[in-house]
Design an enzyme around this catalytic site. Structure first.
Site, PDB file in Angstrom:
ATOM      1  N   GLY A   1       0.803  -1.222   0.000  1.00 44.28           N
ATOM      2  CA  GLY A   1       0.000   0.000   0.000  1.00 44.28           C
ATOM      3  C   GLY A   1       0.834   1.269   0.000  1.00 44.28           C
ATOM      4  O   GLY A   1       0.295   2.363  -0.204  1.00 44.28           O
TER       5      GLY A   1
ATOM      6  N   ASP B   1     -18.800  34.273   8.878  1.00 46.56           N
ATOM      7  CA  ASP B   1     -18.431  34.565  10.268  1.00 46.56           C
ATOM      8  C   ASP B   1     -17.474  35.751  10.258  1.00 46.56           C
ATOM      9  O   ASP B   1     -16.961  36.147   9.201  1.00 46.56           O
ATOM     10  CB  ASP B   1     -17.812  33.345  10.965  1.00 46.56           C
ATOM     11  CG  ASP B   1     -16.620  32.780  10.230  1.00 46.56           C
ATOM     12  OD1 ASP B   1     -15.826  33.568   9.681  1.00 46.56           O
ATOM     13  OD2 ASP B   1     -16.477  31.542  10.193  1.00 46.56           O
TER      14      ASP B   1
ATOM     15  N   LYS C   1     -21.405  32.611  13.350  1.00 41.06           N
ATOM     16  CA  LYS C   1     -21.454  31.160  13.104  1.00 41.06           C
ATOM     17  C   LYS C   1     -21.058  30.395  14.360  1.00 41.06           C
ATOM     18  O   LYS C   1     -20.092  30.763  15.024  1.00 41.06           O
ATOM     19  CB  LYS C   1     -20.500  30.797  11.969  1.00 41.06           C
ATOM     20  CG  LYS C   1     -20.358  29.307  11.737  1.00 41.06           C
ATOM     21  CD  LYS C   1     -19.568  29.027  10.483  1.00 41.06           C
ATOM     22  CE  LYS C   1     -18.171  28.601  10.785  1.00 41.06           C
ATOM     23  NZ  LYS C   1     -17.418  28.229   9.594  1.00 41.06           N
TER      24      LYS C   1
ATOM     25  N   ASP D   1     -15.503  33.028   1.548  1.00 41.71           N
ATOM     26  CA  ASP D   1     -14.863  32.296   2.643  1.00 41.71           C
ATOM     27  C   ASP D   1     -13.531  31.752   2.126  1.00 41.71           C
ATOM     28  O   ASP D   1     -13.340  31.633   0.908  1.00 41.71           O
ATOM     29  CB  ASP D   1     -15.762  31.149   3.120  1.00 41.71           C
ATOM     30  CG  ASP D   1     -15.563  30.829   4.604  1.00 41.71           C
ATOM     31  OD1 ASP D   1     -14.594  31.332   5.196  1.00 41.71           O
ATOM     32  OD2 ASP D   1     -16.377  30.065   5.158  1.00 41.71           O
TER      33      ASP D   1
HETATM   34  C1  R5P Z   1     -13.848  28.123   9.124  1.00 43.37           C
HETATM   35  O1  R5P Z   1     -13.405  28.908   9.948  1.00 43.37           O
HETATM   36  C2  R5P Z   1     -13.587  28.280   7.664  1.00 43.37           C
HETATM   37  O2  R5P Z   1     -13.341  29.609   7.334  1.00 43.37           O
HETATM   38  C3  R5P Z   1     -14.735  27.757   6.829  1.00 43.37           C
HETATM   39  O3  R5P Z   1     -15.894  28.524   7.083  1.00 43.37           O
HETATM   40  C4  R5P Z   1     -15.062  26.319   7.141  1.00 43.37           C
HETATM   41  O4  R5P Z   1     -13.905  25.585   7.382  1.00 43.37           O
HETATM   42  C5  R5P Z   1     -15.849  25.698   6.013  1.00 43.37           C
HETATM   43  O5  R5P Z   1     -16.098  24.358   6.325  1.00 43.37           O
HETATM   44  P1  R5P Z   1     -17.446  23.649   5.856  1.00 43.37           P
HETATM   45  O6  R5P Z   1     -17.591  23.875   4.381  1.00 43.37           O
HETATM   46  O7  R5P Z   1     -17.227  22.218   6.204  1.00 43.37           O
HETATM   47  O8  R5P Z   1     -18.562  24.240   6.646  1.00 43.37           O
END
Ligand code: R5P
Length: 283
Positions: free
Chosen positions: A34, A159, A183, A209
């Protein structure tokens, strides 16, 4: 010479073209037990720039092997570009007995490179985990390029931690308001979003984001916006990881479109970070 990781081949080719440098061919093997092998048999240069996003455990092993392979082949100077750094979100020990995983992988990567380049790591403080100099590329502004003309635009982060990204995208777009939601994350896939007082009725909203992973954060935010009467909702992210059922969640929530970069090569990678990385490498 540029050396691509398996998941960063298009980006590395674009970077090679930006820099006018040759591109090495990587060969792969897997053994009966593997274990994997990534090798660069044709490597013949004094300097190596390895470009490898590490969205999986295998990608980390591959990166360590590529670093070691080019050193073995005589590279005197090795630069490691990690367009998307996996494990960066594990940047603290969340409970007693937990590792700081981002630090653990950063230390491993540092052992065989002279320099690291990261693109929008989860937090800039991640750079401190490496034992070599780190440059950080901010690619958020690129996300404005594919946007169509927007009506009364609002650039929103799910957030407060991602408000910088919303502001950067708004500035690159040229007009619009910015805002953020609150959030609370209950588990890896359960997220609770509390909206702000802003009126979304009839507006085009761009949620920004650093990463869409499971899509839980974005889909909850989109649902709040569509319930609030938003017109079109775009999701703009530097790292379109889109794991598990992220796309389905976003579609069901009613998004217009996902826009991402090629730090993780997906069909939504509408803009390339290659020119921005080239700028940093040429400094
Ligand atoms: C968190 O602080 C990041 O900025 C993203 O908002 C987060 O990691 C996104 O993850 P998911 O798509 O799983 O909600």
């Amino acid at each position: 010479m540029l050396v691509p990781g398996a998941s960063s081949q298009a980006l590395t080719a674009a970077l090679a073209s930006e820099l006018g440098e040759p591109l090495a061919a990587v060969e792969y093997d897997r053994f009966p037990d593997g274990e994997t092998l990534a090798a660069v048999p044709g490597f013949d240069a004094d300097t190596a720039t390895i470009v490898a996003s590490t969205a999986s455990n295998d990608a980390y092993i591959e990166l360590l092997q590529l670093q070691d392979a080019v050193r073995e082949a005589g590279a005197e100077e090795v630069t490691t570009v990690i367009p998307y750094m996996g494990y960066a979100r594990q940047d603290k020990a969340f409970e007693v007995g937990h590792p700081i995983s981002a630090r653990a992988v950063a230390r491993a990567v540092s052992t065989t490179t002279d320099r690291v380049v990261l693109v929008n790591p989860h937090e800039d403080a991640i750079a401190d985990f490496f034992d070599v100099p780190v440059d950080i590329v901010d690619a958020a502004g690129l996300l404005a390029e594919p946007l169509p003309e927007l009506h009364n635009p609002l650039f929103l982060s799910p957030d407060s931690g991602a408000i910088d990204i919303a502001e950067t995208v708004r500035d690159a777009y040229g007009s619009g308001e910015t805002d953020y939601f609150e959030k609370v994350r209950h588990s890896g896939t359960e997220v609770e979003i509390t909206p702000s007082e802003t009126d979304f009725e009839g507006r085009d909203v761009v949620i920004t984001d650093d990463i869409i992973a499971t899509g839980s954060t974005m889909s909850e935010a989109v649902a709040v916006l569509t319930d609030g009467g938003a017109n079109r909702v775009f999701c703009a992210t530097v790292h379109p990881l889109l794991a598990r059922s992220a796309r389905t969640k976003l579609s069901r929530a009613g998004i217009e479109r996902v826009i991402g970069t090629d730090t993780i090569e997906r069909d939504v990678s509408d803009v390339s970070v290659a020119p921005a990385i080239a700028d940093v490498l040429e400094r």
